[in-house]
Write a protein that holds these residues in place. Structure first.
Motif, PDB file in Angstrom:
ATOM      1  N   LYS A 412       0.842  -1.208   0.000  1.00  0.00           N
ATOM      2  CA  LYS A 412       0.000   0.000   0.000  1.00  0.00           C
ATOM      3  C   LYS A 412       0.868   1.246   0.000  1.00  0.00           C
ATOM      4  N   VAL A 413       1.987   1.179   0.723  1.00  0.00           N
ATOM      5  CA  VAL A 413       2.904   2.324   0.757  1.00  0.00           C
ATOM      6  C   VAL A 413       3.422   2.604  -0.657  1.00  0.00           C
ATOM      7  N   THR A 414       3.820   1.553  -1.378  1.00  0.00           N
ATOM      8  CA  THR A 414       4.350   1.751  -2.738  1.00  0.00           C
ATOM      9  C   THR A 414       3.282   2.262  -3.694  1.00  0.00           C
ATOM     10  N   MET A 415       2.029   1.966  -3.425  1.00  0.00           N
ATOM     11  CA  MET A 415       0.944   2.444  -4.282  1.00  0.00           C
ATOM     12  C   MET A 415       0.741   3.951  -4.152  1.00  0.00           C
ATOM     13  N   ASN A 416       1.370   4.549  -3.149  1.00  0.00           N
ATOM     14  CA  ASN A 416       1.331   6.000  -2.961  1.00  0.00           C
ATOM     15  C   ASN A 416       2.694   6.631  -3.253  1.00  0.00           C
ATOM     16  N   GLU A 417       3.445   5.975  -4.129  1.00  0.00           N
ATOM     17  CA  GLU A 417       4.822   6.411  -4.398  1.00  0.00           C
ATOM     18  C   GLU A 417       4.894   7.841  -4.927  1.00  0.00           C
ATOM     19  N   LYS A 418       3.900   8.257  -5.701  1.00  0.00           N
ATOM     20  CA  LYS A 418       3.937   9.598  -6.284  1.00  0.00           C
ATOM     21  C   LYS A 418       3.899  10.683  -5.208  1.00  0.00           C
ATOM     22  N   ASP A 419       3.382  10.326  -4.009  1.00  0.00           N
ATOM     23  CA  ASP A 419       3.353  11.289  -2.900  1.00  0.00           C
ATOM     24  C   ASP A 419       4.487  11.055  -1.906  1.00  0.00           C
ATOM     25  N   ASN A 420       4.751   9.769  -1.577  1.00  0.00           N
ATOM     26  CA  ASN A 420       5.740   9.496  -0.524  1.00  0.00           C
ATOM     27  C   ASN A 420       7.130   9.155  -1.061  1.00  0.00           C
TER      28      ASN A 420
END
Length: 468
Positions: A412-420
């Motif tokens: 899930k963290v990687t799915m928000n890569e564009k932000d984090n």
């Protein structure tokens, strides 16, 4: 440490160890034999002995021969003296009369007296314990050899007779407001209940997660009469009569401990902290699928931190992370790690990483470490993935479940890569050395394996839906 012979043998002085309710099925034969064992009779030297060691009393007779010692004992059962060796000055011997013969034992002192493994505060206690052991092993050797056959431990049904004695069963209380995929639990202490009855109650608890766990047995001195919870026989002697599991409190003979199955049900009263506690021990004590600190931290991170830049890479303040650790150790699942208390999500990620680093056995266990490293070295991607999957199957169930849950979260963290800005490779760099450590404490090995540690975690994140 060693109790006097009167209180230990008669049972007139019984500590809280022996106050637990005991079912009426304990076998009394060995207890009766202990009561019949010869009592020690100290033969006092009539005169002062030069160079008598300060830790010996008037039972010390100086340098005398075995024949002289035998004469002094006079054939009295239980009689004993101490003497210095004629052949080896400075070496001391206990001469003890038992079974119509004089037995001689090399005697040692290192702050306590001993002739074998057991250490005693006084010579009197040493001789008392020795006479009990000699007498019981002489009279009941065949009985002792058969103690482990047909043990009561195998027949949990007997514990149902005691259910009325249990004030409240160990249970989990469902807390709907705080659960995600796993129910939270409230541990209810049961006063004066033997670990065997605890085990029976837990066995009948439908919510219990049945992870296998070995018992953590350690030699224990019981004050007052105690019976083995495996074979139901008396645990004889003055000190170190048996072993106790430090996680669940099961009391058994040392020889019986080899036959006890890997079914330890840790007692929350015995688990002093959350961090630095064995993972399987913690989840069994709290009756959860995974360590509650993992669930609570991940729930908080997913609620307010998935888009935080550098998530897991950026460090929070060390003192605040230590505060979170102390909160979990002190309050358990009631620890408050909300934004009101810790607005910086990096404190929560730091606390989660610290939990994994503090595990005595890493999530990826020492036993499987080398197999994971070898799998990472396989060049063919499909073969490497298959090898990683095979090694995953070797993890203890609680470790496997914790790793599975963490990888779902990191995906899930990687799915928000564009932000984090955190992809699987970046997270592999962070979590590689956090989740797996080489068995030997070698800096060189750690440095050499870092790229493979990173790769393993990266593979687990990218393929969590296939591997788990």
């Amino acid at each position: 440490m060693a109790a006097s012979s009167n209180s230990s043998l008669s049972g007139s002085s019984v500590s809280s160890d022996a106050e637990e309710y005991q079912p009426p099925i304990w076998k009394s034969y060995l207890y009766q034999l202990q009561q019949e064992a010869p009592r020690p009779k100290r033969i006092i030297c009539p005169g002062e002995v030069e160079n008598r060691p300060k830790y010996y009393g008037r039972e010390f007779h100086g340098i005398i021969s075995r024949d002289q010692a035998d004469q002094l004992l006079g054939g009295v059962e239980g009689a004993y003296i101490l003497r210095e060796s004629q052949r080896q000055p400075g070496c001391y011997t206990l001469a003890l009369r038992f079974g119509n013969q004089t037995l001689n034992y090399r005697l040692f002192y290192d702050g306590k007296h001993f002739v074998g493994e057991k250490r005693f505060e006084s010579i009197h206690d040493l001789v008392t314990d020795g006479l009990i052991t000699l007498y019981i092993e002489t009279k009941a050797s065949e009985y002792i050899s058969k103690m482990t056959t047909n043990p009561i431990y195998e027949h949990i049904g007997y514990a149902t007779l005691l259910r009325e004695k249990v004030s409240r069963r160990l249970s989990r209380s469902k807390n709907e407001s705080r659960k995600t995929s796993v129910t939270s639990e409230e541990h209810t202490a049961v006063e004066k209940i033997s670990s065997l009855v605890r085990r029976a109650a837990l066995t009948h608890n439908d919510n219990h997660f049945n992870y296998e766990k070995t018992h953590n047995f350690k030699v224990h001195t019981f004050r007052g009469p105690h019976w083995c919870e495996y074979c139901a026989n008396f645990m004889w002697g003055l000190i170190a009569q048996g072993v106790r599991c430090s996680d669940c409190g099961l009391n058994v003979h040392k020889q019986c401990s080899k036959h006890v199955p890997n079914d330890c049900q840790p007692d929350l009263k015995r688990i002093k902290k959350v961090y630095c506690c064995d993972l399987t021990t913690l989840v069994k004590a709290h009756n959860t699928q995974r360590p509650m600190v993992v669930d609570i931290c991940i729930r908080e991170i997913e609620a307010r931190g998935l888009k935080s830049e550098g998530l897991y890479r950026v460090s929070g303040f060390t003192e605040h992370i230590e505060d979170v650790k102390m909160a979990f150790d002190r309050d358990g699942e009631k620890a408050d790690i909300s934004a009101n208390i810790y607005p910086d999500i990096n404190i929560i990620t730091g606390a989660l990483k610290l939990y994994f680093r503090d595990l005595p056995i890493p999530v990826i266990t020492y036993d499987t470490y080398s197999k994971f490293i070898e799998a990472a070295k396989i060049s063919n991607a499909d073969e490497r993935l298959e090898a990683v999957h095979e090694v995953l199957m070797l993890l203890p169930p609680a470790h496997y479940e914790t790793l599975r849950y963490l990888m779902i979260h990191l995906k899930k963290v990687t799915m928000n890569e564009k932000d984090n800005f955190m992809n699987a490779e970046n997270l592999g760099i962070v979590f590689g050395p956090t989740l797996m450590r080489p068995p030997e404490d070698s800096t060189l090995t750690t440095l050499h394996d870092m790229r493979y540690q990173k790769l393993i975690v990266q593979i687990l994140i990218e393929n969590e839906d296939v591997l788990f």
